[in-house]
Design an enzyme around this catalytic site. Structure first.
Site, PDB file in Angstrom:
ATOM      1  N   GLY A 196       0.843  -1.204   0.000  1.00  0.00           N
ATOM      2  CA  GLY A 196       0.000   0.000   0.000  1.00  0.00           C
ATOM      3  C   GLY A 196       0.870   1.242   0.000  1.00  0.00           C
TER       4      GLY A 196
ATOM      5  N   GLY B 115      -0.257   5.060  -0.932  1.00  0.00           N
ATOM      6  CA  GLY B 115      -1.238   5.795  -0.116  1.00  0.00           C
ATOM      7  C   GLY B 115      -0.626   6.962   0.635  1.00  0.00           C
TER       8      GLY B 115
ATOM      9  CG  ASP C  14      -0.695   0.713  -3.753  1.00  0.00           C
ATOM     10  OD1 ASP C  14      -0.477   1.546  -2.855  1.00  0.00           O
ATOM     11  OD2 ASP C  14      -1.855   0.291  -4.030  1.00  0.00           O
ATOM     12  CB  ILE C  15      -3.943  -1.836  -6.304  1.00  0.00           C
ATOM     13  CG1 ILE C  15      -4.946  -2.789  -6.923  1.00  0.00           C
ATOM     14  CG2 ILE C  15      -4.265  -0.403  -6.610  1.00  0.00           C
ATOM     15  CD1 ILE C  15      -5.270  -3.954  -6.007  1.00  0.00           C
TER      16      ILE C  15
ATOM     17  CG  ASN D   1      -5.865  -7.590  -4.615  1.00  0.00           C
ATOM     18  OD1 ASN D   1      -5.979  -7.503  -3.381  1.00  0.00           O
ATOM     19  ND2 ASN D   1      -6.888  -7.606  -5.431  1.00  0.00           N
TER      20      ASN D   1
ATOM     21  CE1 TYR E 206     -10.493   4.602   9.740  1.00  0.00           C
ATOM     22  CE2 TYR E 206      -9.656   3.103   8.059  1.00  0.00           C
ATOM     23  CZ  TYR E 206      -9.443   4.097   9.005  1.00  0.00           C
ATOM     24  OH  TYR E 206      -8.182   4.579   9.221  1.00  0.00           O
TER      25      TYR E 206
ATOM     26  CE  LYS F 120      -7.423   0.659   9.582  1.00  0.00           C
ATOM     27  NZ  LYS F 120      -6.148   0.095   9.053  1.00  0.00           N
TER      28      LYS F 120
HETATM   29  C1  VAH Z   1     -10.265   8.745   7.964  1.00  0.00           C
HETATM   30  N1  VAH Z   1      -8.034   9.723   7.845  1.00  0.00           N
HETATM   31  O1  VAH Z   1     -10.698   9.871   7.981  1.00  0.00           O
HETATM   32  C2  VAH Z   1      -8.778   8.555   8.283  1.00  0.00           C
HETATM   33  C3  VAH Z   1      -8.551   8.384   9.771  1.00  0.00           C
HETATM   34  C4  VAH Z   1      -9.127   9.145  12.099  1.00  0.00           C
HETATM   35  C5  VAH Z   1      -9.349   9.339  10.628  1.00  0.00           C
HETATM   36  O2  VAH Z   1      -8.744   7.081  10.181  1.00  0.00           O
HETATM   37  O3  VAH Z   1     -10.963   7.793   7.713  1.00  0.00           O
END
Ligand code: VAH
Length: 309
Positions: free
Chosen positions: A6, A9, A32-33, A48, A138, A142
């Protein structure tokens, strides 16, 4: 060799530069991709992270001593494609953790986020341990990823290390799919248009960190003696918190005519409202000497200076 997955990024780009400086560009493999906009000075592989066969071939080819997994879908894009975000963020991590064990990689880095906190987490000075009820894919990916990192450390002895990054501000790459990225866009538009329409409300206070500090902190964590590290899920980390209004006032110190206005109703407002306003990062300070060097004024000056060039 060190492998960065990655590397195109926001974090990967800058980690690649820092790791090349530290270990020599021939020892840092980026992947990266798709190829990077600027050709890599060292080895680069199209990868990938969900293709375990391709990933394994890269591990076989380079026999890495360290692996940095930065490939992920961020908060705003994750809400538009929840299953893809879960799949990439979790199965990508599991592929890398499995291969790291199989190839006896000595250290792995994986980024978590303050997005692991949710509406019932304490809002101010959010501690390392507390209720965590993330309501974005997200954030929950995490949170689950942190548990997997701790599991692979405890069960297989894998030296995997992680940081819960706050919003990261940088100028080297275009912002990509985050909720905190207003704090990057604002600089580009302050310089190009003299104004910016913010998708978060004026009083939305969020914890942020300048990329320079984020990178130095990451290298510091990775160099710390393993027995100093008491957190194997992910370390809270922050630089400083601010609101769009505070940021605009600081930008006005440099561009007096700058105008900030607000557009409400953006889905990212609900995401930001579910996150902490400030973070307690005392464990990182105690265990491995974390200390940010940029404050808001210094960060604004550095962003404007670099974007002007
Ligand atoms: C986002 N920049 O906005 C990331 C981050 C705490 C924010 O994880 O999704």
């Amino acid at each position: 060799r060190i492998i960065i997955i990655g590397s195109n990024g926001q974090i990967g780009t800058e980690l690649a530069t820092a790791l090349r400086l530290k270990y020599g560009q021939e020892h840092v493999v980026t992947s990266d991709i798709k190829p990077p906009a600027i050709p890599s000075p060292g080895p680069f592989e199209i990868i990938n992270v969900l293709d375990k066969t391709l990933l394994k071939a890269m591990f076989e080819k380079y026999q890495p001593t360290q692996v940095y997994l930065l490939a992920a879908v961020l908060s705003a894009v994750g809400e538009q494609h929840p299953k893809m975000a879960w799949d990439l963020n979790i199965n990508g991590l599991l592929n890398v953790l499995d291969l790291a064990v199989a190839f006896n990689v000595s250290k792995v880095f994986w980024p978590s986020s303050i997005a692991v906190f949710g509406p019932h987490s304490p809002k101010e000075n959010t501690p390392q341990y507390c209720i965590m009820d993330p309501n974005t894919v997200y954030g929950l990916s995490k949170q689950a990823g942190e548990r997997w990192c701790e599991y692979y450390h405890n069960k297989y002895g894998l030296d995997v290390r992680s940081i819960r990054y706050p919003g990261l501000i940088s100028w080297k790459t275009a912002p990509g799919g985050g909720t905190t990225d207003y704090a990057i866009h604002i600089f580009h538009e302050a310089l190009s248009k003299g104004s910016y329409t913010c998708f978060l409300s004026a009083d939305t206070k969020l914890p942020m960190l300048y990329m320079e500090d984020a990178i130095q902190g990451t290298l510091q964590l990775m160099e710390a003696p393993a027995d100093h590290l008491h957190i194997r899920s992910s370390y809270n980390l922050t630089g400083f918190s601010f609101t769009p209004a505070t940021l605009a006032a600081e930008i006005k110190n440099h561009i007096p005519t700058f105008v900030l206005d607000y557009l409400d109703g953006d889905p990212r407002q609900a995401i930001a409202d579910s996150w902490p306003s400030s973070i307690d990062d005392q464990d990182a300070r105690k265990d491995w000497g974390w200390k940010p060097s940029y404050d808001l004024a210094h960060m604004v000056q550095d962003m404007l200076t670099n974007l002007k060039q």
